[in-house]
Design an enzyme around this catalytic site. Sequence first.
Site, PDB file in Angstrom:
ATOM      1  N   VAL A   1       0.912  -1.224  -0.171  1.00  0.00           N
ATOM      2  CA  VAL A   1       0.129   0.050   0.151  1.00  0.00           C
ATOM      3  C   VAL A   1       0.748   1.314   0.036  1.00  0.00           C
ATOM      4  O   VAL A   1       0.539   2.220  -0.714  1.00  0.00           O
ATOM      5  CB  VAL A   1      -0.883   0.083   1.372  1.00  0.00           C
ATOM      6  CG1 VAL A   1      -1.932   1.349   1.470  1.00  0.00           C
ATOM      7  CG2 VAL A   1      -2.024  -1.157   1.127  1.00  0.00           C
TER       8      VAL A   1
ATOM      9  N   ASP B  77      -7.066  29.852 -38.402  1.00  0.00           N
ATOM     10  CA  ASP B  77      -7.685  30.628 -39.444  1.00  0.00           C
ATOM     11  C   ASP B  77      -7.572  32.202 -39.103  1.00  0.00           C
ATOM     12  O   ASP B  77      -6.983  32.534 -37.968  1.00  0.00           O
ATOM     13  CB  ASP B  77      -9.254  30.732 -39.158  1.00  0.00           C
ATOM     14  CG  ASP B  77      -9.687  29.193 -39.844  1.00  0.00           C
ATOM     15  OD1 ASP B  77      -9.019  28.954 -40.626  1.00  0.00           O
ATOM     16  OD2 ASP B  77     -11.135  28.709 -39.474  1.00  0.00           O
TER      17      ASP B  77
ATOM     18  N   ASP C 130     -14.510  23.267 -41.962  1.00  0.00           N
ATOM     19  CA  ASP C 130     -13.397  23.115 -41.158  1.00  0.00           C
ATOM     20  C   ASP C 130     -13.421  21.857 -40.217  1.00  0.00           C
ATOM     21  O   ASP C 130     -12.277  21.442 -39.792  1.00  0.00           O
ATOM     22  CB  ASP C 130     -13.261  24.279 -40.160  1.00  0.00           C
ATOM     23  CG  ASP C 130     -12.812  25.377 -40.757  1.00  0.00           C
ATOM     24  OD1 ASP C 130     -11.911  25.670 -41.691  1.00  0.00           O
ATOM     25  OD2 ASP C 130     -13.585  26.583 -40.465  1.00  0.00           O
TER      26      ASP C 130
ATOM     27  N   THR D 289      -0.761  11.486   5.831  1.00  0.00           N
ATOM     28  CA  THR D 289       0.230  12.704   5.918  1.00  0.00           C
ATOM     29  C   THR D 289       0.620  13.165   4.586  1.00  0.00           C
ATOM     30  O   THR D 289       0.773  14.243   3.989  1.00  0.00           O
ATOM     31  CB  THR D 289       1.529  12.590   6.788  1.00  0.00           C
ATOM     32  OG1 THR D 289       2.097  11.436   6.239  1.00  0.00           O
ATOM     33  CG2 THR D 289       0.946  12.478   8.293  1.00  0.00           C
TER      34      THR D 289
END
Length: 891
Positions: A284, A331, A635, A728
């Site tokens: 873990v 563009d 487009d 923590t």
Amino acid sequence: MMKSVNHFHNQSVDSILSQLRTTESGLSQSDALQRLAEYGPNRLPEHGPSPWWLIVIRQFASPLIYILVAAAIVSLFIGDAEDAGFIAAVLCLNATIGAYQEGQAEKSSHALKKLLRMHAQVMRAGKLIDIIADDIVPGDIVWLESGNRVAADLRLISTNGLEIDESLLTGESIAVTKSCDVIAQVDIPLGDQHNMAFAGSMVSRGRGVGVVVATGTATNIGQLAIDIMASAGGKPPLLTRMERFTNQIAIGTMIASILIGAIGMLLWDYSLKDMFFLVIALAVSAIPEGLPVAMTIALAVATSRMAKRNVIVRRLTAVEGLGSCTLIATDKTGTLTCNELTVRELYTTDGKLYEFTGQGFAPRGHVEHQHEPLLAATETDLQAALTGGILCNEADLREEESEWTWRGDAVDIALLSAGIKAGITREELHRKQPQVQQIPFESENQYAASFHASARGINVFVKGSPERVLAMCSSTLTSDVVLSINQLANDMAQRGLRVIAVATSHSEIAIAADKRPQIPNNLRLLGLFGLIDPLRPYVADAIAECQAAGVEVRMITGDHRITALAIARDLGLASSLDQVITANEIEGKTSEEMRDIVKKVRVFARVSPRQKLNIVNAARAAGHFVAVTGDGANDAPALHAANIGIAMGKSGTDVAREAAELVISDDDFRSIVAGIEEGRIAYDNIRKVTYLLVSLGAAELLMVLLAVITGHPIPLLPVQLLWLNLVTDGIQSVALAFEPGEGDSLKHHPRPPSESIFNRLMIERLLIAVLVVGLGGFLVFATALRWGWSVEQSRNLLLLVMVLFENFHVGNCRSETKSAFALSPLRSPLLFYGTIVAFLVHLLAMYVPFLQKILGTEPLSLQGWLLAILVAICIVPALEIHKISWRLRTR
């Protein structure tokens, strides 16, 4: 009760209008509000935010959590209720933090969806207005044009070259040509209902008007949406890759943990119980189970920050992707310029020059000839040219309550504005010459035509690019005149003007209203309009920022080559004609040739949609990570082909927005630059969190391995390791995901798209941190034992050292190359206070009896505190030296 939508195609328009109690002038506002209350919003069903209890349950759906639950159960069976209770408490705390963050992310996602609402043009009480598609009701009259997404199911009233892509519903990829004729057959498939337009489909060509017959869930796509509500969406690729990375670490960690446990039992006679819990705790602690959550938070934070800077994210991984782009194909109109064209000049065929004052769409200004104001357009040629520009026009410009409002193409609006300045209105012209047919403007045709009835027959007015219109006038102009006009157009373009030609012809032959007219020819030229679209403020600075950031910019425009160069010169993109290329020059080029062209050429002029797609593909083939901007339906192919498609939010069509990953809500190029910056910050934060979690987890593995190999007691108990990693360190890793940029995100070149998170820099820093923390922690533990401290006291000291290591190390993680002392702690309040909270939580655990009993903690002497601080602070100079070394090596 409305009829089924499938039974409107075989009825006449008049019958349907009568049933729906509406007219072609539309509903009144009061009727629309009443129907909205009756039928509900025109919205498809969607999953709302998940309930809180479901979000909490999801926090436990992880193999690592299953391991912890198993450990808690085993603890209960062997009578170790304290460990079981602590594991349960840690699981609950972890679930609470995770659920809160996920809930906030979901709320942000649903809030952002509101910014992407579709709009529609609706006739209400005889006025064409723009409304949110949610407010459309049965009986509304909706106008359609190329690039629109159909917002509701419509029975078409009129069409003009209307073609609709219905592949979303029918699977048929070919666009369907629409008409408004009654279809006699009752039961026919949707694809054959040519007089209907269905919600969700896309207008690929032409114009049309329809009456709304169904909204929301009553539409065909609404029924489909109900059927698929239960289906789950896939995860973004970046999240999937990071989860795969976490799982790979998990497998490696479990193997290493089991080996450590086996070594301890075989060499030093550790008990099976101790090794069982040690293996679980190590697994873990070393597995960065918080990484996917922290990464999602980092992307969600960037999404929110982008939204504040006018960049709306449609796909989460586009956040990081935009930060990786190496080339922007943009563009011109609306992105680099203001998209409020103004007619500045008009040259008529009698050789006169007329100038127009004022700026923007609002017709505030007048016409001048030889610097003398004209109170009215009395000159015949001036009147004729303005008449052509006003009648061959699909826009709308009107004054309402002392405010000018407009709708339509920018060129069309500018021509209407010029006419009003000269005292000519479209309403007046239409009364004299009503429109009977039209050929709508399409970019590939480069012209539009409008046919009007007059006392002598049919008048045709055409507007378009000079070369296209002159070709249609070839029979009425001599070659010398054509040469002279082309020279005039070039001169105008060199001054940055967009040039539009207007021409006319007359015919005594009537035109059928239900058939597409033939292409006009034998036209008589009326004049050349010169329009100016001013650059957006500071856009040149934004392009310079891009170039400084290693992002190349290519301008793709339909303008004339000379006009494109004039604008590019002002933008700092190009300085000479050899940096500009036209569509004709790239036609027929091979893929290899296109790659070379994209590397050298800065501006592409007179480009068609297909050529824009070829340019994008060539840029990708040349190794660029390409971002493309676009606003029109034409487009969409380029937006879809790009690595990152960026659609315009204000001027963009629905089809462009659907094809894009990002939407710029203000159509401003500067927002794209802001998005690049936020994307780079998001990726940097993902790297920082990854480094923090992996380095500390690997250091704990090394520390325990050294203890087991040398025959020392287990340095930290399982509950102590869980405390470190899930409490923590967990607080600080989440806070680190909110870290703001370092201020230089746009001062370095983009990372290669194929680069792994664990590049050379990350690996070097990881090895240093693991050695300093892992070896330092082991030496502290071994030293305390040699001083005669008990195992419990030594573990208490080591636990404090590890907490302090975390507190100091998170400061190192704020920048990969900058000194920790160069960044003020207050520039990131969440991380600053999160670090303080993480330390205070452990300090509390050292003095609260309940936590003392669970964690084996107790207050430390001054000697212990000094030793802990001196050892833990070593991580700072170690990483500082490496940062200096890296800067010297990569200068």
